[in-house]
Design an enzyme around this catalytic site. Structure first.
Site, PDB file in Angstrom:
ATOM      1  N   LYS A  78       0.697  -1.342  -0.148  1.00 19.86           N
ATOM      2  CA  LYS A  78      -0.019   0.117  -0.065  1.00 19.86           C
ATOM      3  C   LYS A  78       0.926   1.489   0.008  1.00 19.86           C
ATOM      4  CE  LYS A  78      -0.302  -0.504   4.959  1.00 19.86           C
ATOM      5  NZ  LYS A  78      -0.833  -1.042   6.111  1.00 19.86           N
TER       6      LYS A  78
ATOM      7  N   ARG B  44     -10.970  -0.531  14.404  1.00 23.41           N
ATOM      8  CA  ARG B  44     -10.866   0.150  13.228  1.00 23.41           C
ATOM      9  C   ARG B  44     -11.868  -0.532  12.338  1.00 23.41           C
ATOM     10  NH1 ARG B  44      -4.844   0.628  10.579  1.00 23.41           N
ATOM     11  NH2 ARG B  44      -5.123  -1.528  10.157  1.00 23.41           N
TER      12      ARG B  44
ATOM     13  N   TYR C 135      13.392  31.231   6.337  1.00 27.00           N
ATOM     14  CA  TYR C 135      12.346  32.109   6.747  1.00 27.00           C
ATOM     15  C   TYR C 135      12.114  32.125   8.186  1.00 27.00           C
ATOM     16  CZ  TYR C 135      10.195  31.007   1.873  1.00 27.00           C
ATOM     17  OH  TYR C 135      10.058  30.801   0.536  1.00 27.00           O
TER      18      TYR C 135
ATOM     19  N   MET D  14       9.928  24.426   1.434  1.00 27.28           N
ATOM     20  CA  MET D  14       8.972  23.589   0.470  1.00 27.28           C
ATOM     21  C   MET D  14      10.180  22.824  -0.430  1.00 27.28           C
ATOM     22  SD  MET D  14       5.998  23.974  -2.099  1.00 27.28           S
ATOM     23  CE  MET D  14       4.679  24.828  -0.927  1.00 27.28           C
TER      24      MET D  14
HETATM   25  C1  PLP Z   1      -0.282  -2.133   6.648  1.00 24.19           C
HETATM   26  C2  PLP Z   1      -0.844  -3.131   7.414  1.00 24.19           C
HETATM   27  C3  PLP Z   1      -0.008  -4.530   7.496  1.00 24.19           C
HETATM   28  C4  PLP Z   1       1.270  -4.335   7.434  1.00 24.19           C
HETATM   29  O1  PLP Z   1       2.068  -3.605   8.724  1.00 24.19           O
HETATM   30  P1  PLP Z   1       3.352  -3.640   8.961  1.00 24.19           P
HETATM   31  O2  PLP Z   1       3.457  -3.129  10.368  1.00 24.19           O
HETATM   32  O3  PLP Z   1       4.090  -2.651   8.074  1.00 24.19           O
HETATM   33  O4  PLP Z   1       4.098  -4.968   8.716  1.00 24.19           O
HETATM   34  C5  PLP Z   1      -0.619  -5.495   8.021  1.00 24.19           C
HETATM   35  N1  PLP Z   1      -2.085  -5.568   8.215  1.00 24.19           N
HETATM   36  C6  PLP Z   1      -2.903  -4.359   7.924  1.00 24.19           C
HETATM   37  C7  PLP Z   1      -4.312  -4.613   8.084  1.00 24.19           C
HETATM   38  C8  PLP Z   1      -2.404  -3.215   7.373  1.00 24.19           C
HETATM   39  O5  PLP Z   1      -3.058  -2.272   7.170  1.00 24.19           O
END
Ligand code: PLP
Length: 391
Positions: free
Chosen positions: A35, A133, A281, A329
């Protein structure tokens, strides 16, 4: 090419995956989290390297990320970890992406769309055991699993949960993770007792690979593969900081990880300033002496947090020089001293892999100073920073 670039050491990614594999029981599959462009490392290139090194599944956070991998020719199973929109159901099915689902509304909708397309959709049922979550209540899981099993258009490919504090070795955190584990196992048993088969059971991310023993039959790993432990530094001994984490308590934690990303830039300009002159700045930094200032073409829009202004030291050769004044920036400035050895066009390492000579120059060190975690540092490196793939 732009002087600011991220070298992606794919050989280190392969190395880390093999380190993780060595620590896992043989029958445990690896799902790599790619991701957010593979935590900033490039989703496609990371996926290809990972698959070549035995990773069987990929995980993305959005349907769009999954589609991009499919369009690039990735055929491995792709799990979408976040709850998609209902109107994404069609693209999910057409692109053979396996969504995480956690409620009846989504199951019903997905089934309707799958049946209208006359295609089967693989799904993973997420159970909330304490992360709060996404995920169904453990008590609802057997009912939802049954509903999936009863649909000719849905296939229950996996059941999952996610830990809240598996990256911690504090007693109360270990206890919390153990409670999550117990609740998850109990729920899995309840689902199985309804004669529902579950091909993949997955809960473990990077933290739990280090802190827990139960791996189930697939792990979802991200950070470890990109070369970092998610454990708080207080739980790591010094040797980890030079990529040689050794914990005698548990052999499984002795992972030799190598950071995959190396963020480089170079000096584009040097000038002399006088005692009392300010830099950048807001005039927040005023020189206490005559000195030389080097300008770097990297700023907060590249992903170098502005909160590091006058805090981070970056490496040129074997010496570290402080960023002085506010990070802009697109640029920032270093104090290179009264009699500088630094020259224009010298390479600057913001962070990267450690060696026996180079220490405290990793994304984790940067994160610590910025008051964040290395996940945020690497994934925030902007796309205008070209990725150069090596190894
Ligand atoms: C991103 C994610 C992982 C991987 O997590 P790491 O700590 O980077 O190994 C696993 N499960 C879910 C649901 C995630 O969102």
């Amino acid at each position: 090419m732009r002087p600011t670039k991220a070298i992606i050491h794919l050989d280190n990614l392969a190395h880390n995956i093999n380190e993780i594999k060595k620590k896992l029981p043989r029958d445990v599959a690896i799902c790599l989290a790619v991701k957010a462009e593979g935590y900033g490392h490039g989703a496609l290139q990371s996926s290809v390297t990972a698959i070549r090194n035995g990773v069987t599944h990929l995980a993305v956070a959005s349907v769009q990320e999954g589609i991009e991998l499919r369009n690039a020719g990735i055929i491995a199973p792709i799990i979408c970890l976040s709850i998609p929109n209902l109107d994404e159901a069609k693209t999910i099915i057409e692109n053979n992406i396996s969504p995480i689902i956690a409620d009846e509304e989504f199951i019903t909708h997905l089934e309707m769309i799958a049946s209208s397309l006359n295609k089967k959709c693989k799904v993973h049922l997420k159970i909330d055991t304490g992360m709060a979550r996404i995920g169904c209540a453990p008590l609802d899981a057997p009912y939802l699993a049954k509903k999936i099993q009863n649909s000719p258009f849905l296939h229950l490919e996996g059941v999952a949960t996610h830990f809240a504090v598996s990256d911690s070795k504090r007693c109360e955190d270990i206890a919390f993770t153990n409670r999550q584990l117990a609740l998850f196992k109990e729920t899995i048993e309840k689902i199985k007792s309804c004669s529902i088969g579950i091909p993949l059971v997955h809960a473990v991310a990077s933290g739990a690979i280090i802190t827990q023993n139960e791996m189930f039959n697939m792990v979802r790993v991200g950070l470890l593969a990109y070369g970092y432990s998610p454990l708080e530094s207080s739980f790591e001994d010094d040797s980890f900081e030079n990529s040689n984490y050794n914990d005698n308590e548990d052999n499984r934690t002795s992972l030799n990880l190598k950071p995959v990303m190396e963020l480089l830039t170079h000096v584009v300009f040097i000038k002399k300033i006088k005692k009392g002159d300010s830099v950048s700045y807001g005039r927040t930094w005023v020189s206490e002496k005559d000195t030389y200032i080097a300008t770097l073409p990297i700023g907060y829009a590249d992903g170098l947090p502005r909160s590091l202004s006058s805090k981070l030291k970056v490496r040129i050769g074997s010496s570290f020089y402080p960023i002085v004044g506010r990070i802009c920036m697109d640029q920032c400035m270093l104090d290179i001293g009264v009699e500088p050895t630094v020259k224009r066009w010298d390479e600057v390492c913001i962070f990267g892999p450690s060696t026996s000579e180079v220490k405290n120059n990793s994304a984790k060190d940067v994160a610590k100073i910025a008051g964040t975690i290395c996940y945020e540092i690497t994934s925030n490196i902007n796309k205008r920073v070209p990725r150069i793939y090596e190894g």
